[in-house]
Design a protein around this motif. Sequence first.
Motif, PDB file in Angstrom:
ATOM      1  N   ALA A  53      42.232   8.636   9.013  1.00 55.63           N
ATOM      2  CA  ALA A  53      42.386   9.862   9.797  1.00 55.63           C
ATOM      3  C   ALA A  53      43.533  10.715   9.264  1.00 55.63           C
ATOM      4  O   ALA A  53      43.421  11.950   9.173  1.00 55.63           O
ATOM      5  CB  ALA A  53      42.621   9.518  11.267  1.00 55.63           C
ATOM      6  N   LEU A  54      44.644  10.092   8.897  1.00 51.85           N
ATOM      7  CA  LEU A  54      45.760  10.848   8.328  1.00 51.85           C
ATOM      8  C   LEU A  54      45.371  11.481   7.001  1.00 51.85           C
ATOM      9  O   LEU A  54      45.733  12.638   6.725  1.00 51.85           O
ATOM     10  CB  LEU A  54      46.959   9.926   8.138  1.00 51.85           C
ATOM     11  CG  LEU A  54      47.764   9.578   9.393  1.00 51.85           C
ATOM     12  CD1 LEU A  54      48.742   8.457   9.116  1.00 51.85           C
ATOM     13  CD2 LEU A  54      48.501  10.815   9.916  1.00 51.85           C
ATOM     14  N   PHE A  55      44.644  10.743   6.164  1.00 48.81           N
ATOM     15  CA  PHE A  55      44.218  11.299   4.878  1.00 48.81           C
ATOM     16  C   PHE A  55      43.285  12.490   5.077  1.00 48.81           C
ATOM     17  O   PHE A  55      43.487  13.560   4.475  1.00 48.81           O
ATOM     18  CB  PHE A  55      43.511  10.216   4.058  1.00 48.81           C
ATOM     19  CG  PHE A  55      42.865  10.731   2.808  1.00 48.81           C
ATOM     20  CD1 PHE A  55      43.629  11.062   1.697  1.00 48.81           C
ATOM     21  CD2 PHE A  55      41.487  10.894   2.740  1.00 48.81           C
ATOM     22  CE1 PHE A  55      43.030  11.547   0.540  1.00 48.81           C
ATOM     23  CE2 PHE A  55      40.880  11.376   1.592  1.00 48.81           C
ATOM     24  CZ  PHE A  55      41.648  11.695   0.493  1.00 48.81           C
TER      25      PHE A  55
ATOM     26  N   MET B 128      49.361  18.585  12.700  1.00 47.81           N
ATOM     27  CA  MET B 128      49.747  19.172  11.417  1.00 47.81           C
ATOM     28  C   MET B 128      49.727  20.688  11.460  1.00 47.81           C
ATOM     29  O   MET B 128      50.535  21.349  10.792  1.00 47.81           O
ATOM     30  CB  MET B 128      48.810  18.675  10.320  1.00 47.81           C
ATOM     31  CG  MET B 128      48.972  17.205  10.001  1.00 47.81           C
ATOM     32  SD  MET B 128      47.832  16.660   8.706  1.00 47.81           S
ATOM     33  CE  MET B 128      48.075  14.875   8.786  1.00 47.81           C
ATOM     34  N   ALA B 129      48.811  21.254  12.234  1.00 45.81           N
ATOM     35  CA  ALA B 129      48.750  22.709  12.334  1.00 45.81           C
ATOM     36  C   ALA B 129      49.995  23.293  12.984  1.00 45.81           C
ATOM     37  O   ALA B 129      50.331  24.465  12.768  1.00 45.81           O
ATOM     38  CB  ALA B 129      47.504  23.121  13.122  1.00 45.81           C
ATOM     39  N   SER B 130      50.709  22.482  13.777  1.00 46.22           N
ATOM     40  CA  SER B 130      51.916  22.971  14.439  1.00 46.22           C
ATOM     41  C   SER B 130      53.162  22.858  13.560  1.00 46.22           C
ATOM     42  O   SER B 130      54.219  23.386  13.922  1.00 46.22           O
ATOM     43  CB  SER B 130      52.140  22.206  15.744  1.00 46.22           C
ATOM     44  OG  SER B 130      52.425  20.838  15.480  1.00 46.22           O
ATOM     45  N   ILE B 131      53.057  22.169  12.423  1.00 44.73           N
ATOM     46  CA  ILE B 131      54.202  22.052  11.511  1.00 44.73           C
ATOM     47  C   ILE B 131      54.345  23.356  10.735  1.00 44.73           C
ATOM     48  O   ILE B 131      53.372  23.827  10.127  1.00 44.73           O
ATOM     49  CB  ILE B 131      54.007  20.868  10.545  1.00 44.73           C
ATOM     50  CG1 ILE B 131      53.911  19.550  11.321  1.00 44.73           C
ATOM     51  CG2 ILE B 131      55.159  20.799   9.538  1.00 44.73           C
ATOM     52  CD1 ILE B 131      53.594  18.350  10.450  1.00 44.73           C
TER      53      ILE B 131
ATOM     54  N   ALA C  21      58.155  19.072  -5.271  1.00 44.55           N
ATOM     55  CA  ALA C  21      57.561  17.910  -4.603  1.00 44.55           C
ATOM     56  C   ALA C  21      56.035  17.950  -4.725  1.00 44.55           C
ATOM     57  O   ALA C  21      55.416  19.019  -4.665  1.00 44.55           O
ATOM     58  CB  ALA C  21      57.967  17.883  -3.138  1.00 44.55           C
ATOM     59  N   SER C  22      55.427  16.799  -4.897  1.00 43.93           N
ATOM     60  CA  SER C  22      53.972  16.698  -4.940  1.00 43.93           C
ATOM     61  C   SER C  22      53.403  16.660  -3.531  1.00 43.93           C
ATOM     62  O   SER C  22      54.144  16.532  -2.548  1.00 43.93           O
ATOM     63  CB  SER C  22      53.561  15.444  -5.713  1.00 43.93           C
ATOM     64  OG  SER C  22      53.971  14.283  -5.010  1.00 43.93           O
ATOM     65  N   ARG C  23      52.071  16.724  -3.443  1.00 48.23           N
ATOM     66  CA  ARG C  23      51.434  16.655  -2.125  1.00 48.23           C
ATOM     67  C   ARG C  23      51.680  15.286  -1.479  1.00 48.23           C
ATOM     68  O   ARG C  23      51.848  15.196  -0.269  1.00 48.23           O
ATOM     69  CB  ARG C  23      49.933  16.911  -2.261  1.00 48.23           C
ATOM     70  CG  ARG C  23      49.580  18.323  -2.695  1.00 48.23           C
ATOM     71  CD  ARG C  23      50.017  19.343  -1.666  1.00 48.23           C
ATOM     72  NE  ARG C  23      49.806  20.701  -2.128  1.00 48.23           N
ATOM     73  CZ  ARG C  23      48.713  21.411  -1.892  1.00 48.23           C
ATOM     74  NH1 ARG C  23      47.739  20.880  -1.198  1.00 48.23           N
ATOM     75  NH2 ARG C  23      48.605  22.638  -2.343  1.00 48.23           N
ATOM     76  N   ILE C  24      51.687  14.235  -2.298  1.00 44.01           N
ATOM     77  CA  ILE C  24      51.945  12.901  -1.750  1.00 44.01           C
ATOM     78  C   ILE C  24      53.363  12.821  -1.185  1.00 44.01           C
ATOM     79  O   ILE C  24      53.591  12.272  -0.096  1.00 44.01           O
ATOM     80  CB  ILE C  24      51.733  11.829  -2.837  1.00 44.01           C
ATOM     81  CG1 ILE C  24      50.271  11.820  -3.287  1.00 44.01           C
ATOM     82  CG2 ILE C  24      52.139  10.451  -2.315  1.00 44.01           C
ATOM     83  CD1 ILE C  24      49.989  10.841  -4.405  1.00 44.01           C
ATOM     84  N   THR C  25      54.315  13.408  -1.906  1.00 47.12           N
ATOM     85  CA  THR C  25      55.701  13.393  -1.433  1.00 47.12           C
ATOM     86  C   THR C  25      55.840  14.173  -0.134  1.00 47.12           C
ATOM     87  O   THR C  25      56.528  13.731   0.797  1.00 47.12           O
ATOM     88  CB  THR C  25      56.633  13.981  -2.498  1.00 47.12           C
ATOM     89  OG1 THR C  25      56.500  13.223  -3.712  1.00 47.12           O
ATOM     90  CG2 THR C  25      58.086  13.940  -2.036  1.00 47.12           C
TER      91      THR C  25
ATOM     92  N   ILE D 119      57.460  14.822   4.940  1.00 49.61           N
ATOM     93  CA  ILE D 119      57.393  15.888   5.949  1.00 49.61           C
ATOM     94  C   ILE D 119      56.364  15.564   7.025  1.00 49.61           C
ATOM     95  O   ILE D 119      56.694  15.463   8.210  1.00 49.61           O
ATOM     96  CB  ILE D 119      57.067  17.250   5.290  1.00 49.61           C
ATOM     97  CG1 ILE D 119      58.175  17.649   4.317  1.00 49.61           C
ATOM     98  CG2 ILE D 119      56.872  18.325   6.356  1.00 49.61           C
ATOM     99  CD1 ILE D 119      57.885  18.923   3.545  1.00 49.61           C
ATOM    100  N   THR D 120      55.102  15.398   6.605  1.00 47.12           N
ATOM    101  CA  THR D 120      54.018  15.267   7.580  1.00 47.12           C
ATOM    102  C   THR D 120      54.147  14.011   8.428  1.00 47.12           C
ATOM    103  O   THR D 120      54.147  14.073   9.664  1.00 47.12           O
ATOM    104  CB  THR D 120      52.659  15.264   6.857  1.00 47.12           C
ATOM    105  OG1 THR D 120      52.551  16.428   6.043  1.00 47.12           O
ATOM    106  CG2 THR D 120      51.520  15.233   7.858  1.00 47.12           C
ATOM    107  N   LEU D 121      54.250  12.864   7.769  1.00 51.05           N
ATOM    108  CA  LEU D 121      54.267  11.601   8.517  1.00 51.05           C
ATOM    109  C   LEU D 121      55.482  11.476   9.442  1.00 51.05           C
ATOM    110  O   LEU D 121      55.314  11.079  10.612  1.00 51.05           O
ATOM    111  CB  LEU D 121      54.204  10.425   7.545  1.00 51.05           C
ATOM    112  CG  LEU D 121      54.020   9.038   8.175  1.00 51.05           C
ATOM    113  CD1 LEU D 121      52.747   8.990   9.015  1.00 51.05           C
ATOM    114  CD2 LEU D 121      53.980   7.957   7.093  1.00 51.05           C
ATOM    115  N   PRO D 122      56.703  11.812   9.006  1.00 49.81           N
ATOM    116  CA  PRO D 122      57.834  11.725   9.946  1.00 49.81           C
ATOM    117  C   PRO D 122      57.690  12.636  11.162  1.00 49.81           C
ATOM    118  O   PRO D 122      58.049  12.249  12.277  1.00 49.81           O
ATOM    119  CB  PRO D 122      59.039  12.143   9.085  1.00 49.81           C
ATOM    120  CG  PRO D 122      58.643  11.814   7.690  1.00 49.81           C
ATOM    121  CD  PRO D 122      57.175  12.102   7.622  1.00 49.81           C
TER     122      PRO D 122
END
Length: 308
Positions: A85-87, A191-194, A207-211, A216-219
């Motif tokens: 789901a996160l991916f 994620m839309a609210s970030i 930074a790459s997308r993975i970074t 950013i996203t996960l924290p």
Amino acid sequence: MQHGKYRFILGFLAIPLALYAVFVIWPFVQSIYYSFTDWTGLSPDFQMVGFDNYTKMFEDDIFWKSLWHSVLLALLLPLVTLGLALFFAFMINVGGRRRRGAAIQGVRGSGFYKIAYFVPQVLSIAIVAILFQFAFDPAQGMINGLLRSAGVEGDSLPNWLGDPQLALWCIVAVLVWCTVGFFVVLFSAGMASIPRDFYEAALLDGASRITTFFRITLPLLWDTVQSGWVYMGILALGAEAFAVVHIMSVGPGGPDYATTVLPLYVYQAAFRDGQAAYATTIGVALLVVTLAFAAVVMRVGRRERLEF
């Protein structure tokens, strides 16, 4: 003044708390009480037997198999479901190519993907289980039909739900398929609210997308992920897993108890074997496992709250 305030609050809470105590707390108390009896569920007569049911449970090989399967589902199902789901949510919201001067874009057709992922969540779990039961049928099922078209024939075709080594994994696949869409939509909303400025600043810094996902996203989504982990664990230990196993598996719970989970064993002990007291004993064990799982996840996943 303070005394009047508390009396006012208590007036609003009294009825909800009373209903909660009657319909939630009291059944738990009854279950614990009946676990110390020899009640069959068919007669109002019973006697206290002390810890006999618990002794029987600890010596029951089927109980330990069921416990292992439930714990495996509680550990594996959240990991796979939330990871997918996160991916998918990250790709929908952040993983698109740069276009029209915007550094951060979702993939094309992201709105359609959200709907497509969420469709299984709309279907009844019973319907989903029946559909996949037909799909896994070794003779006429869609999956073996695709394997035949690819050149696989005869004994090489798997008996998906009839093989003790494969049956539980089929159950896991169905549970992932029917639950991942809910979390895709949930994580997409988070994620839309970030703010996009966070991602654009990270990309400008190289930074790459993975970074950006891990930094950013996960924290920033961690509270949602933690709640989803608890929810998925309870789902794996509760009614959702019971429904899929009861409808899809051989027996149900087979072959050779390869798919039996604790909720199914509670049902079988109570309504098939007429051992209601023993069923409540297994139910108490299931309650302890569920509370322990939730406590461990909340403890291990505790971290400082990030705000933006």
